[in-house]
Design a protein around this motif. Structure first.
Motif, mmCIF file in Angstrom:
data_model
loop_
_atom_site.group_PDB
_atom_site.id
_atom_site.type_symbol
_atom_site.label_atom_id
_atom_site.label_comp_id
_atom_site.label_asym_id
_atom_site.label_seq_id
_atom_site.Cartn_x
_atom_site.Cartn_y
_atom_site.Cartn_z
ATOM 1 N N GLU A 268 1.861 -0.926 8.815
ATOM 2 C CA GLU A 268 1.098 -2.051 8.575
ATOM 3 C C GLU A 268 -0.380 -1.569 8.719
ATOM 4 O OE1 GLU A 268 3.849 -6.196 9.091
ATOM 5 O OE2 GLU A 268 2.458 -5.612 10.490
ATOM 6 N N PHE A 269 -1.025 -1.763 7.547
ATOM 7 C CA PHE A 269 -2.703 -1.672 7.685
ATOM 8 C C PHE A 269 -3.273 -3.146 7.367
ATOM 9 C CE2 PHE A 269 -0.783 2.453 6.668
ATOM 10 C CZ PHE A 269 -1.729 3.264 7.229
ATOM 11 N N ALA A 270 -4.434 -3.386 7.702
ATOM 12 C CA ALA A 270 -5.355 -4.544 7.309
ATOM 13 C C ALA A 270 -6.737 -3.950 6.734
ATOM 14 C CB ALA A 270 -5.473 -5.284 8.515
ATOM 15 N N CYS A 271 -7.250 -4.661 5.824
ATOM 16 C CA CYS A 271 -8.525 -4.353 5.357
ATOM 17 C C CYS A 271 -9.379 -5.880 5.280
ATOM 18 C CB CYS A 271 -8.636 -3.977 3.803
ATOM 19 S SG CYS A 271 -8.085 -2.223 3.770
ATOM 20 N N VAL A 272 -10.577 -5.956 5.690
ATOM 21 C CA VAL A 272 -11.204 -6.887 5.778
ATOM 22 C C VAL A 272 -12.587 -6.876 4.912
ATOM 23 C CG1 VAL A 272 -12.017 -8.917 7.009
ATOM 24 C CG2 VAL A 272 -10.354 -7.615 7.990
ATOM 25 N N VAL A 273 -12.963 -7.432 3.701
ATOM 26 C CA VAL A 273 -13.988 -7.269 2.853
ATOM 27 C C VAL A 273 -14.703 -8.642 2.619
ATOM 28 C CG1 VAL A 273 -12.869 -5.210 2.017
ATOM 29 C CG2 VAL A 273 -12.292 -7.463 0.936
ATOM 30 N N GLY B 217 6.942 10.840 8.046
ATOM 31 C CA GLY B 217 6.457 9.636 8.075
ATOM 32 C C GLY B 217 4.832 9.460 8.755
ATOM 33 N N ASP B 218 4.425 10.506 9.511
ATOM 34 C CA ASP B 218 3.284 10.223 10.354
ATOM 35 C C ASP B 218 2.267 10.676 9.140
ATOM 36 O OD1 ASP B 218 4.123 9.350 12.522
ATOM 37 O OD2 ASP B 218 3.788 11.002 13.639
ATOM 38 N N ASN B 219 2.547 11.725 8.313
ATOM 39 C CA ASN B 219 1.922 12.393 7.511
ATOM 40 C C ASN B 219 1.691 11.321 6.097
ATOM 41 O OD1 ASN B 219 1.380 14.856 8.642
ATOM 42 N ND2 ASN B 219 3.102 15.865 7.571
ATOM 43 N N VAL B 220 2.716 10.561 5.811
ATOM 44 C CA VAL B 220 2.552 9.576 4.933
ATOM 45 C C VAL B 220 1.322 8.536 5.290
ATOM 46 C CG1 VAL B 220 3.720 7.732 3.680
ATOM 47 C CG2 VAL B 220 4.887 10.015 3.910
ATOM 48 N N LEU B 221 1.756 7.981 6.709
ATOM 49 C CA LEU B 221 0.743 6.999 7.027
ATOM 50 C C LEU B 221 -0.634 7.372 6.828
ATOM 51 C CD1 LEU B 221 2.646 5.730 10.053
ATOM 52 C CD2 LEU B 221 2.217 4.422 8.132
ATOM 53 N N GLN B 222 -0.833 8.828 7.172
ATOM 54 C CA GLN B 222 -2.291 9.419 7.246
ATOM 55 C C GLN B 222 -2.784 9.355 5.922
ATOM 56 O OE1 GLN B 222 -1.541 13.066 9.298
ATOM 57 N NE2 GLN B 222 -2.267 12.293 11.302
ATOM 58 N N ALA B 223 -2.078 9.971 4.827
ATOM 59 C CA ALA B 223 -2.218 9.871 3.328
ATOM 60 C C ALA B 223 -2.599 8.479 3.084
ATOM 61 C CB ALA B 223 -1.230 10.375 2.580
ATOM 62 N N CYS B 224 -1.695 7.489 3.355
ATOM 63 C CA CYS B 224 -2.132 6.055 2.875
ATOM 64 C C CYS B 224 -3.410 5.588 3.470
ATOM 65 C CB CYS B 224 -0.850 5.092 3.143
ATOM 66 S SG CYS B 224 0.471 5.498 2.405
ATOM 67 N N ALA B 225 -3.380 5.880 4.698
ATOM 68 C CA ALA B 225 -4.921 5.375 5.356
ATOM 69 C C ALA B 225 -5.999 6.003 4.647
ATOM 70 C CB ALA B 225 -4.920 5.730 6.919
ATOM 71 N N ALA B 226 -5.994 7.389 4.335
ATOM 72 C CA ALA B 226 -7.226 7.827 3.707
ATOM 73 C C ALA B 226 -7.253 7.547 2.531
ATOM 74 C CB ALA B 226 -6.836 9.381 3.506
ATOM 75 N N LEU C 221 -6.818 -8.764 4.002
ATOM 76 C CA LEU C 221 -5.782 -7.993 3.362
ATOM 77 C C LEU C 221 -4.674 -7.301 4.049
ATOM 78 C CD1 LEU C 221 -8.543 -7.487 1.341
ATOM 79 C CD2 LEU C 221 -7.061 -6.404 -0.167
ATOM 80 N N MET C 222 -3.501 -7.706 3.903
ATOM 81 C CA MET C 222 -2.347 -7.133 4.762
ATOM 82 C C MET C 222 -1.493 -6.127 4.114
ATOM 83 S SD MET C 222 -0.803 -7.137 7.505
ATOM 84 C CE MET C 222 -0.777 -8.445 8.640
ATOM 85 N N ILE C 223 -1.595 -5.024 4.424
ATOM 86 C CA ILE C 223 -1.162 -3.961 3.570
ATOM 87 C C ILE C 223 0.337 -3.367 4.308
ATOM 88 C CG2 ILE C 223 -1.191 -1.773 2.224
ATOM 89 C CD1 ILE C 223 -4.464 -2.556 2.433
ATOM 90 N N ALA D 227 -18.481 -1.151 1.162
ATOM 91 C CA ALA D 227 -19.430 -1.357 1.924
ATOM 92 C C ALA D 227 -19.284 -2.550 2.889
ATOM 93 C CB ALA D 227 -20.906 -1.256 1.577
ATOM 94 N N ARG D 228 -19.400 -2.509 4.369
ATOM 95 C CA ARG D 228 -19.322 -3.452 5.212
ATOM 96 C C ARG D 228 -17.849 -3.658 5.427
ATOM 97 N NH1 ARG D 228 -22.119 -7.925 2.906
ATOM 98 N NH2 ARG D 228 -21.236 -8.986 4.742
ATOM 99 N N GLY D 229 -16.874 -3.291 4.627
ATOM 100 C CA GLY D 229 -15.465 -3.431 4.662
ATOM 101 C C GLY D 229 -14.893 -2.792 6.117
ATOM 102 N N LEU D 230 -13.750 -3.373 6.635
ATOM 103 C CA LEU D 230 -13.095 -2.888 7.654
ATOM 104 C C LEU D 230 -11.846 -2.492 7.295
ATOM 105 C CD1 LEU D 230 -14.126 -5.942 10.045
ATOM 106 C CD2 LEU D 230 -15.188 -3.787 9.878
ATOM 107 N N LEU D 231 -11.174 -1.174 8.096
ATOM 108 C CA LEU D 231 -9.682 -1.033 7.690
ATOM 109 C C LEU D 231 -9.183 -0.599 9.036
ATOM 110 C CD1 LEU D 231 -7.410 0.283 6.120
ATOM 111 C CD2 LEU D 231 -8.612 2.591 6.237
ATOM 112 N N ALA D 232 -7.971 -1.072 9.462
ATOM 113 C CA ALA D 232 -7.229 -1.046 10.650
ATOM 114 C C ALA D 232 -5.756 -0.772 10.299
ATOM 115 C CB ALA D 232 -7.473 -2.416 11.534
ATOM 116 N N ARG D 233 -5.164 -0.014 11.213
ATOM 117 C CA ARG D 233 -3.641 0.124 11.281
ATOM 118 C C ARG D 233 -3.262 -0.922 12.465
ATOM 119 N NH1 ARG D 233 0.048 4.717 13.923
ATOM 120 N NH2 ARG D 233 2.076 4.007 13.125
#
Length: 546
Positions: free
Chosen positions: A184-189, A156-165, A137-139, A173-179
């Motif tokens: 742009e963020f990415a999730c792999v599930v 803007g940094d605070n917004v990115l931190q809130a989105c990541a959280a 997933l590309m976010i 479980a076993r999912g991956l999260l990256a910035r």
């Protein structure tokens, strides 16, 4: 992608720790000192004891010195060992920190772009052994640049931190999260073979969970995300890079369809993206090549039929794509950041063209929402007027109603600047953007333009006719003249005439024409700057089409 488990590719700090942990010199010194102490002590110590008791000869001086040297070497070895242990501990901490920085984003704590690739490939391999597949997933945070520009990078940094959280809260479980960088963020599930529904549900929950106000100090910022999804079983040789590419294309499609939603990758999207890239490239090259030209649509006094002005419309005469209307390139020009250059070239040419018209005829230009965010836009427009020696009183600037919601204070400042220089300002597409009466009252517009979506269906739709009548009454009450767009039949013209005096434009009065065609039309009517004042308006007005 670097494999951090490869010894040959480990950081220098890690190799230093390994050497420190196996310091053979310190070990050899310690062992040798102990052996020598045992050998020397066996010969010297009995003599020392007897000497202390007053019995026998004193110990051999050379052997005594050797014994003392052995003791010193043992002390040195113990201290060296202790120092080495401390050094190893500190270096291992530094190694862990270096590894953390190399694999994680320092702002959000997520994996970074370097680490997500190898982690994704490992998850694909592990899932395949379980008979599973993975979804990538590309976010992308919608309108993040606007948030940064309006509130500063710290917000803007605070917004990115809130989105990541918020995304991490939903991660299975076993999912991956990256910035991946920027917004742009990415999730792999992983998901069971033939059952991608949990991935789609995850994407849907992300858009819902993130789309909540982010409280930052006294602000509450509205944030949404667009999500593109790719699946490993849809590609013959699925790996991290391939999935990222496909998910990125799908995410772009999600933005095109309205943002704040999700979209699965389809191979046809890649073709569309390639064509879009080719169009962007051609558009960038077309601006310096002068392929964009102004066309002009008549604006008519509906009572007399006389031409009162022209609205400038952009056209692209492309040698590859042909004659292209603004609906196909304006939005792209705004997205890729060339709308300023494109618009400036069109306005410059339009001012030169309009200089040849009768001084009573005005020129109307449209302003992009992107240009409204430029604090120097009014000054740029004044500079163009001075260059063309064109009077500001003949220039009408049209601002679309949807622009009022972006930054009302900036729009108010811009309108004041334009009016101070003698220009008139119209509210374009009125009725389509839900502007409030309070905004109409507080913003000093000179004219309202009724959107064509209400005018064109008037003859067959009582609702549209009612809306136009109400807007006309509103304009009369506020002292704002009205221009009706989209007049395409004599019946519509008749209905508008019954509502009172107003201006109209549409295909009933002619299609948009090039600068040379417009000048020829005006010359035929005696409405050019070269026409003697006594000859002007001698010709009858446009025929009464109603």
């Amino acid at each position: 992608m670097r494999d951090f488990n490869d010894p040959a590719d480990q950081p220098v700090v890690a190799r230093s720790v390994s050497r420190a942990d196996r310091d053979l010199m310190a070990l050899a010194i310690g062992v040798a000192a102990i052996i020598m102490f045992i050998g020397t002590g066996a010969n010297v110590m009995p003599d020392v004891v007897q000497a202390l008791q007053g019995v026998g000869l004193p110990p051999d001086r050379l052997l005594s010195n050797a014994l003392l040297l052995n003791i010193a070497l043992i002390i040195f070895g113990l201290r060296r060992y202790r120092d080495l242990q401390e050094e190893v501990r500190e270096r291992r901490m530094a190694e862990e920190r270096a590894r953390e920085l190399a694999e994680h984003d320092p702002l959000t704590g997520c994996l970074n772009r370097r680490a997500i690739a190898s982690a994704t490939d490992a998850l694909i391999a592990g899932s395949a052994e379980r008979g599973e597949h993975v979804g990538f997933l590309m976010i992308d945070v919608d309108n993040f640049k606007r948030i940064n520009d309006a509130n500063g990078h710290s917000v803007g940094d605070n917004v990115l931190q809130a989105c990541a959280a918020r995304i991490a809260d939903l991660l299975p479980a076993r999912g991956l999260l990256a910035r991946l960088g920027g917004d742009e963020f990415a999730c792999v599930v992983p998901f069971a073979a033939g059952m991608p529904e949990p991935v789609e549900d995850f994407a849907r929950r992300i858009t819902l969970h993130v789309a909540r106000p982010v409280p930052i100090g006294h602000l509450e910022l509205e944030v949404t995300v667009s999500v593109g999804i790719a699946r490993s079983d849809a590609h013959a040789e699925a790996n991290a890079q391939a999935l990222l590419h496909m998910a990125d294309i799908a995410m772009y499609q999600a933005k095109k369809t309205g943002k704040n939603n999700h979209c699965w990758f389809d191979p046809a999207m890649e073709k569309d993206l390639r064509e879009r890239h080719e169009l962007e490239t051609a558009l960038r090259a077309a601006i310096p090549a002068g392929e964009f030209v102004p066309y002009y649509q008549q604006q008519i006094d509906i009572e007399t039929g006389r031409i009162t002005g022209f609205e400038m419309l952009a056209r692209w005469n492309s040698p590859h794509y042909g004659h292209i209307g603004p609906e196909q390139f304006i939005a792209i020009a705004e997205e890729i950041g060339v709308i300023d250059d494109l618009s400036e070239g069109l306005i410059r040419q339009a001012l030169r063209d309009a200089r040849e018209w009768d001084p009573s005829i005005t020129l109307a230009i449209n302003v992009s929402p992107v240009q409204l965010r430029d604090p120097w836009f009014a000054q740029k427009l004044i500079k163009l007027l001075v260059e063309a020696n064109f009077p500001a009183s003949r220039l009408e600037v049209e601002i679309t109603e949807t622009c009022l919601h972006d930054n009302i204070q900036q729009v108010r400042t811009l309108i004041a600047s334009l009016k101070n220089q003698g220009m008139t300002v119209s509210l374009d597409d009125f009725g389509s953007g839900y502007s409030s009466l309070a905004q109409l009252q507080s913003l000093p517009f000179d004219r309202l333009k009724i959107d064509r979506s209400f005018v064109s269906p008037m003859s067959g739709c009582t609702d549209s006719a009612t809306i136009v009548r109400v807007i006309s009454s509103l304009g009369e009450g506020l002292g704002l003249p009205i221009t009706a767009e989209g007049v395409e039949s004599a019946e519509i013209a008749r209905q508008l005439r019954d509502l009172g005096n107003m201006h109209a434009q549409g295909y009933l009065y002619g299609r948009p024409e090039s600068g040379s065609e417009t000048l020829a039309r005006l010359a035929d009517m005696g409405l050019t700057a070269k026409t003697r004042p006594t000859e002007r308006h001698q010709r009858p007005p446009l025929s009464d089409v109603a």
